[in-house]
Structures are given as C-alpha cells and as structure tokens.
Write an enzyme that holds these catalytic residues in place. Sequence first.
Site, short mmCIF file in Angstrom:
data_model
loop_
_atom_site.label_atom_id
_atom_site.label_comp_id
_atom_site.label_asym_id
_atom_site.label_seq_id
_atom_site.Cartn_x
_atom_site.Cartn_y
_atom_site.Cartn_z
N GLU A 70 0.85 -1.16 0.00
CA GLU A 70 0.00 0.00 0.00
C GLU A 70 0.89 1.22 0.00
O GLU A 70 1.61 1.48 0.95
CB GLU A 70 -0.92 -0.01 1.22
CG GLU A 70 -1.96 1.05 1.13
CD GLU A 70 -3.15 0.75 2.04
OE1 GLU A 70 -3.16 -0.32 2.67
OE2 GLU A 70 -4.05 1.60 2.10
N ASP A 117 10.17 11.67 -0.82
CA ASP A 117 9.68 10.69 0.14
C ASP A 117 10.66 9.52 0.25
O ASP A 117 10.27 8.36 0.11
CB ASP A 117 8.28 10.23 -0.27
CG ASP A 117 7.54 9.60 0.92
OD1 ASP A 117 7.97 9.80 2.06
OD2 ASP A 117 6.53 8.89 0.68
#
Length: 888
Positions: free
Chosen positions: A589, A706
């Site tokens: 995910e 990120d």
Amino acid sequence: MESPPWVLMVVLLGTLGVIHLVQAQGQQGFISLDCGLPATERSPYDEPKTGLRFSSDENFIQSGKTGQVRANPGEYLKPYETLRYFPDGFRNCYNLNVEKGRKHLVRAWFIYGNYDGLGINPKFDLYLGPNPWTTIDLQIRVNGTRAEILHIPTSNSLQICLVKTGTTTPLISSLEIRPMGNGTYITKSGSLNLFARIYLKDSDTYIRYPSDIYDRLWTSYFMKEWTQISTTHEGSSSNIYVPPKGVLATAATPTNSTAPLTIEWSSSNVNDQYYLYVHFAEIQELQTNSTREFNVVWDGETSDPIVPAKYKIDTLFRRLPSTCKGGECSLELRRTNRSTLPPLLNALEIYTVTEFPQSETNETDVVAVQNIKAAYRISKISWQGDPCVPQQFMWDRLNCSNTDMSTPPRITYLNLSSSGITGTIAAAIQNLTQLEILDLSNNNFTGEVPAFLGNMESLVFINISWNDLNGSIPQALRRKGLDLFNQGNPRLCLSGSCLPPKPKPFPVVIVASVASVAIIIIAVLILVFVFRKKKPSTVGALQGPPSISPAVNVTYDNSSVSSIQSSKRRFTYSEVTNMTNNFQRVVGEGGFGIVYHGTLNGYEQVAVKVLSQSSTQGYKQFKAEVDLLMRVHHANLVSLVGYCGEGNHLALIYEFVPNGDLRQHLSGKGGRSIINWGIRLRIALEAALGLEYLHSGCIPAMIHRDVKTTNILLDEQFKAKLADFGLSRSFPVGGESHVSTMIAGTPGYLDPEYYRTSRLTEKSDVYSFGIVLLEMITNEPVIDQARTKTHITQWVGFELNSGDISSIMDPNLHGEYDSRSAWRALELAMSCANPSSTRRPSMSRVVVKLKECLVSENSRRNISRGTDSQSSGEVSMVIDTGMFPKAR
Ligand SMILES: *[C@@H]1O[C@H](CO)[C@@H](O)[C@H](O)[C@H]1NC(C)=O
Ligand SMILES: *[C@@H]1O[C@H](CO)[C@@H](O)[C@H](O)[C@H]1NC(C)=O
Ligand SMILES: *[C@@H]1O[C@H](CO)[C@@H](O)[C@H](O)[C@H]1NC(C)=O
Ligand SMILES: *[C@@H]1O[C@H](CO)[C@@H](O)[C@H](O)[C@H]1NC(C)=O
Ligand SMILES: *[C@@H]1O[C@H](CO)[C@@H](O)[C@H](O)[C@H]1NC(C)=O
Ligand SMILES: *[C@@H]1O[C@H](CO)[C@@H](O)[C@H](O)[C@H]1NC(C)=O
Ligand SMILES: *[C@@H]1O[C@H](CO)[C@@H](O)[C@H](O)[C@H]1NC(C)=O
Ligand SMILES: *[C@@H]1O[C@H](CO)[C@@H](O)[C@H](O)[C@H]1NC(C)=O
Ligand SMILES: *[C@@H]1O[C@H](CO)[C@@H](O)[C@H](O)[C@H]1NC(C)=O
C-alpha cells in the site's frame, strides 16, 4: 671514423650506442602543465628559473578540483605549488596530444603540502592509458615525489590517469612531456621507468632545461669515499644521448686510488629489470706516462677496458636488461693493471623496465567516441581515459570486444538512451565500425535518420525510438539482420506515403488507438522475440553496463530484458483488470493507492498501483508527469512500464521488484532475512546512486520527496531500487494522503528546514537519506515516543557521546562489520541529517563516501591478501637526494 674505446663491448656484451650530435630544439613539442592553475590566471607563464613555459591544465582534463600547498610555501618552484585533486570518480585522466611512435619523457609531480589542511598524505595509482604505471605513495614520500618514464605512445593521444585505490584522494602537481631524440634508450620491450639520474657532484643542486635539451632532471649525488674532480673546459661534441655540459664538468674518483668506484642499491622487487646508462669523460690533463683505464662490472659481466675520451662524454649501456641477484644491485668501475689512475664516473642513469601489455582501444574507435562525447557534451566522470580497458574502468553504457591484451579492443555497444540529448545523429558514429548495438532511444534527437547506419556492417540492432526524428527511414536500414526500433517518432515516415504529423489530443487518441496500440505491441513483441532467438547473448547487453566501478564489487545481473521497456504504453482499464486478475493479489500500500501484483504478456511481472481518485489534481498534470517518468531509467530506480488513464480509473504499472522493501529486511518482518553490513552498505550505495540520478542525471532534475526505507525495494540479488518518486507534484505523498498541507513527506524523514521554510531543494532528499542510513546502521525506529530521545538523530547524537560504536550499531549484526566503515557511514549519515541544508553533502558526494565505506568493508573481508611490501624505503637512498628543484 672515430670509435670510442668501449666499442669492444660489442664483442663482450653485444652492446653499442651510435654516436651523433643532436641539435637542440628549444621547447618544441614540450608540454608543461601547472596542474590546478586557473586558466584565467596568467597562463601560460615562463617559470623564471628554468625558462620553461608552463600553462594551466584546464583544457586537458574534465574533472578534479584545484588546491594550493600550505606547508612550506615558497619551498617549491611555482608550477609545483598548485595542484589538482580528484574527490570524485575512480579514474580521472589527462588527455594529451603527442607524436605516435616517438619516444617521450613523461614526468609527473606529486606534492601534497597539506593543501586540504587534513594532514593525510594520499596513496594512489598512476596509469598510462589502460596500463598501470606506478603507485604514488605520499605516505612514504611525505615531501612529494615524481614519476618519470621514457615511453613510446602507440597513438597520438596519451592518457595519464590517476586511479583511486583506497580512501585517499589522488592529486597531481605538474605534468611534463618531452619528445626525445631518435635512437636513444632503446629497450628490448617495455618502457623505462626512472629509478635514478645522478651526476657526481658534491653539492645540493640539480641540472635540467635549458642545460639539458630534453629537460632530463639530473640530481647531484656524492659519497664520502670519493674525491671530486672538475673542469671548466667546455667539452666538444657529445653523443646522441646529449648529456648536458654540467654533467661533463664534474666527476668522481675513489679516494683510495686502488679501490673500485662502487654504487650499490637494493631492488624493491627482485624481478626488476634494469637498464643502466653510464656516462664518463676524461676531464683531467694527464701526464704522458699516465693512463686511466677501467672495466665496468655490472650483473656479473665485465666490460672490455675503457679509456675515457678527453672532454667528451661517452655513454656505456647494454642492449639487454639485467636483474640484480638477490635484489642487491652493484655497479663497479675497476681500474685495470695497466692503469696508473683510478676509475672515473661523471653521471649515471638507472631505469627499470615497465611493461605495458594491454593494447589501447583501436584509435579510430577512440577518436569516434571522443567526437560523440564532445558533440553531445557528455560529461560523465567515467567517460575518461581509454573507453574499453582496463575492464573495471570501461566507460559506462559502453561495451567492447576484448579478446586478448595484445589486440586493440573495439567498441561493440553504445547506449545513449535517456541522456537528454538534442541535435542530430552524429556522423562520428559511422566510424565505430565494429558496433553491434546502438541505442539512442528516449532522447530529443532531431533531423533525419542517416543512411550510414544501414551501411555499418556489424550493426544488428538500432533503437531510435522516442525521439523527434523526421524524414523517412533510409532503404539501407531495412537490410536483413538489422533490427530497427523506431516507434515514438511522430514525424518519422514509416512507409512511402507519409501523413502530416498527428496532433495529440489525448482523449480522442485513447479511443481510436486501442487497436493500433495492440498492433504495435504485437509487432514489438514479434521483433523482440525474433531478436531474442537470434542473438540471445546480446539482448542481455541492452541493459547498460553499471555506472559504478566493479572495484567496489557491486555486481548487477543482466537478466531483465528491455522488452518491458520497449512495450511501455498506455493501458485500458480492462487491460489493467486482466493484468491483475481482477485485483486479486495486494502486494503493498503506497502513498496514494493500493499496489497489486500483475502479469504482462503472460510472463512479465509488474506491480500495478491503483491511485485513489481523490489523490490526483487533474488528469492533464498526471499525464505530463507520467510522460516524464517514463523517460527516467536507472538501474536503481523502479521503472514505470505504463499507465492507465481512463475516466476515473488511474493506475501506474511498474516493474515488479520481488524481494520486499529494506524496512522488512532490517526488521526481519514478513519472513525476510536480516541482511549483513556489507550488503547494507551496498544497498545504501545503490539507493544513493538512484537518488543522485534523479538529482543530477535527469532533465529536469527531480526531487524524490519521500525517501524512506519502505521506498527502497530489493530484487532477488538484493539490488536496491527506489520507488515512488516523481509523482510528488500532483500527489500529496507519504502516509498522510489526507493531509492537504503543501508540505509533503513522511514524519521523521521530513527535512526540518523544508518544513520551516517550505523551500524544497535536493538537500531535503539528502536529509531523508541520512535518516535512512541511520536506520540501516542502528535498526532503531525513526521516531519512538518511548525513547527519551524521540527522534533517531537525537538518539544517535546522544549515544555518540559514549564513543562506543557498538552501542549504536544494530545488535543483529553481531559485531560483524569493519568499525572504520561503520564510523564513516555514521559520520556520513549525521552530516546528511544536518539541520542546516547547506551543510549537507550532495548526493554525488554521498555516493563517493559510501563507495569508500564499501571498499573499507570489503577489504576487511579480504584480509587474506597479505601485507604490501614496504621495502621501497631503501631505494630512496639514490633518488630522493635533493630531488626537488627548490625555488631558493
Ligand atoms: C621532508 O622534509 C623535511 C624538511 O625539509 C625533512 O626534515 C624530512 O626529513 C623530509 N622527509 C623525507 C622522508 O624526506
Ligand atoms: C626516428 O627514426 C625512424 C627510423 O629510424 C624514422 O622513421 C622516424 O621518422 C624518426 N623519428 C624522428 C622523430 O626523427
Ligand atoms: C684501498 O683499497 C684496496 C683494495 O680495495 C684495499 O686493499 C686497501 O686496504 C685500501 N686502502 C685503504 C687505506 O683503505
Ligand atoms: C711520470 O713522469 C713524471 C715526470 O715526467 C714523474 O714525475 C712521475 O713520477 C711519472 N709517473 C709514473 C707513474 O711513472
Ligand atoms: C692483472 O692482474 C690480475 C690479477 O692480479 C692478473 O690475473 C691479470 O693477468 C693481470 N692482467 C694483466 C694484463 O697484466
Ligand atoms: C582500427 O580500426 C580501423 C577501422 O576498422 C582499422 O582500419 C584499423 O586498422 C584499426 N587499427 C588497429 C590498430 O587495429
Ligand atoms: C525535447 O525537446 C522539447 C522541445 O524542444 C522540450 O520541450 C522537451 O523538454 C525536450 N525533452 C527532453 C527530454 O529534453
Ligand atoms: C572517420 O575517421 C576518419 C579517419 O579514420 C576521419 O578522416 C573521418 O573524418 C572520420 N569521420 C567522421 C565522420 O568523424
Ligand atoms: C560485454 O560484452 C561481453 C562479450 O563481448 C559480454 O560477455 C559482457 O557480458 C558484456 N557486458 C555488458 C555489461 O553488457
């Protein structure tokens, strides 16, 4: 004809030098580089003491930084006071124009002089072209040293390379190239590496240009057993070795007139092969009843008796090299019974043979690839020196046929894909006549497809897809045995009847093109299939060779074939449903959606990320970013294979990376193995390489935003691939997809300065990378409310006070790491995580540092290699004496 007395040597030793007069030629052909001198600063200039004209080295090398000696300023001649040092890359090369086939004196100077204030003397290797020449060890020669060789270049360009061998930074102070006269210093094989060149004078001086027309550097040398004799006589014509007049002016004789004149030294290597050049002239007025006659004894061989010629230097040498028995070398001049005077010696040169067995790459290929490099302004640090050899320094994205050392390698593979190149296809490519595979895809090539590509007989594969080429495909390119990939060039005419360029309104195309996309896919698959069957080995070569030097032992598999890339495209939603078997298997995910496992073409595994509909800020921007991302290719970045954009259904199809993420392998979660320190360092390096590529290899540069351990994926070989980059501008990233703030990133990894100022730079990624490194070192959570020091940087900072690395290191490593590499990695991680972005290193610097850590760790694993011989200290007896031309 006048023949010198030692002509008899021919009989005994088979040696004879021909005697001529050679005219001096000024500084013609001299190359004198003051390394590190800025080109703008008074270059060239005439060095006052020698009159030599020095210039800046800037035009002869593309890399390195400049420095200036700090210790003992004014001690050295000006050219030796500035220097160039090479913190980046493993091999950095000068490229100089010389005359092929002519003997040259090549001299390089290395003076550390504490230019960086660190007081760490470096040690590194010097190469001539593809062959090792010598090791420069400034840890032994703390005051500096020079390397000098008499060498015949095999092409018109001479490459002098500094090669990093440990953790220290190579440097060079000056480079001096002098063309030599014909017929001198002839060897059976190999080149002559200078061991010593002395003239016997009881003082601390030296002779060089202009006294020596070849700018050989003669240093004075004298022993207490000797008596100095000298003359002011000018001397007459000398021999082809052209010893300078200063050498004629002084000589030594043994003080004990019946003893021999002896010079002894130790060989650093018992197998060293020596060539000696013994120079002598009678410089005393002799009585009629007195004679000077002696034999030269060297390597157990005695010369015929020698009577030195009056005021005229003769040079004695042997045509064959000799070794020193037991590594102990001794040259003796013994007077004969007839002689009333002791022997005499003016000067001596000692050389050892250095073999250069590896052929340089075929010169035509080298010139061609240099022209290509210049045409497209490719400035990669690995693109220096010989393109093919030695193999560990082969240019990135190139491959060569490399049969044996004595055959010049040829370039067989050139991959310029995704290099941001604009302009036409360079004509220089046609001179790579052995080229088999040419990949120019994913650039901005314009103009027509040149016909010469079809005439290059070795070519079996050309990829020109995803460029902006126009015109038609030349007939010659349609020959049998040549596979051509040309899709993605909208203005390229594929058949005789050409349509005007298609406009690209996206929604229309999506409906209309499903059928044609399918046809193209089938065509591509057939081509790929045919190509695979025919040339199974070369398909693997389509993957560019790794950009990192194998010296650090990072290996890559060539298994993933480019077919997945060549079929990249847009997918319909129903294809996505099929591919994922109706979204059956969830594999993760991500920040903005769920990731499913999928299969493409029945065998290619992919990861399909279905984007949550709220996450996008508009289809147009999505499409623009996807187009950009499809052009990004790097071994350490997860590639985007395709995408789906159908109404509300947005999905991204990625290369599948099967072995989980780094977080799992640190924690052992999900049944993952815990990886050792060496592998951790390699993974860190690979992730850093991916990030460096985003920062400096992409146009436009990308910021990942990120970076975290769960975004570093691993394949079966534990090769690291960075995931989830590049979408950041249209998607809020991180686990915080609901947060609508402009600041994106994952807590703990987020650059505090960015958080404060909202100013995003590459350095924010460096910060996050520092946190990743700390996690890899410690296996501590990034944020742990249960710890008194909540954030990992605080915790490490606190633990560091103890000075004990083992309290910081991940206990799962069980102490199995090189503590130097651990310290280094820790220092690096902390500097990356510096609160001030300006103090953080660039990713390129991080890459260099990690390579050093890896080398250090790998050397721990190779302890069996034994210690290096340090015996060269003895040698300095002769060569170090007054070796440095002093300014004073
Ligand atoms: C280096 O130079 C210093 C000062 O000139 C001298 O004392 C020292 O012996 C030198 N070291 C070597 C290894 O030559
Ligand atoms: C050196 O000699 C060779 C033949 O002996 C000749 O071919 C060559 O041109 C000469 N080179 C120079 C620089 O004089
Ligand atoms: C001089 O040399 C000879 C031969 O090497 C030796 O026998 C003799 O002892 C030496 N004389 C002196 C004073 O050293
Ligand atoms: C050589 O001759 C000179 C005088 O002409 C004499 O003094 C000397 O002793 C002689 N030397 C020898 C070795 O005979
Ligand atoms: C020189 O002396 C050696 C030994 O002293 C002797 O063997 C040799 O025959 C002598 N040579 C001449 C030419 O007298
Ligand atoms: C290099 O390649 C060119 C072109 O194929 C050929 O003509 C030449 O002979 C080659 N040179 C060497 C030294 O093999
Ligand atoms: C290619 O050229 C076009 C137009 O000049 C430009 O917009 C585009 O950014 C270029 N792409 C690359 C990858 O350089
Ligand atoms: C190809 O090489 C030859 C010499 O080997 C040179 O004359 C020619 O200019 C080169 N062609 C191109 C297009 O660079
Ligand atoms: C380069 O070519 C050789 C064969 O010529 C091949 O064995 C090797 O795998 C190739 N290397 C790369 C990185 O493609």
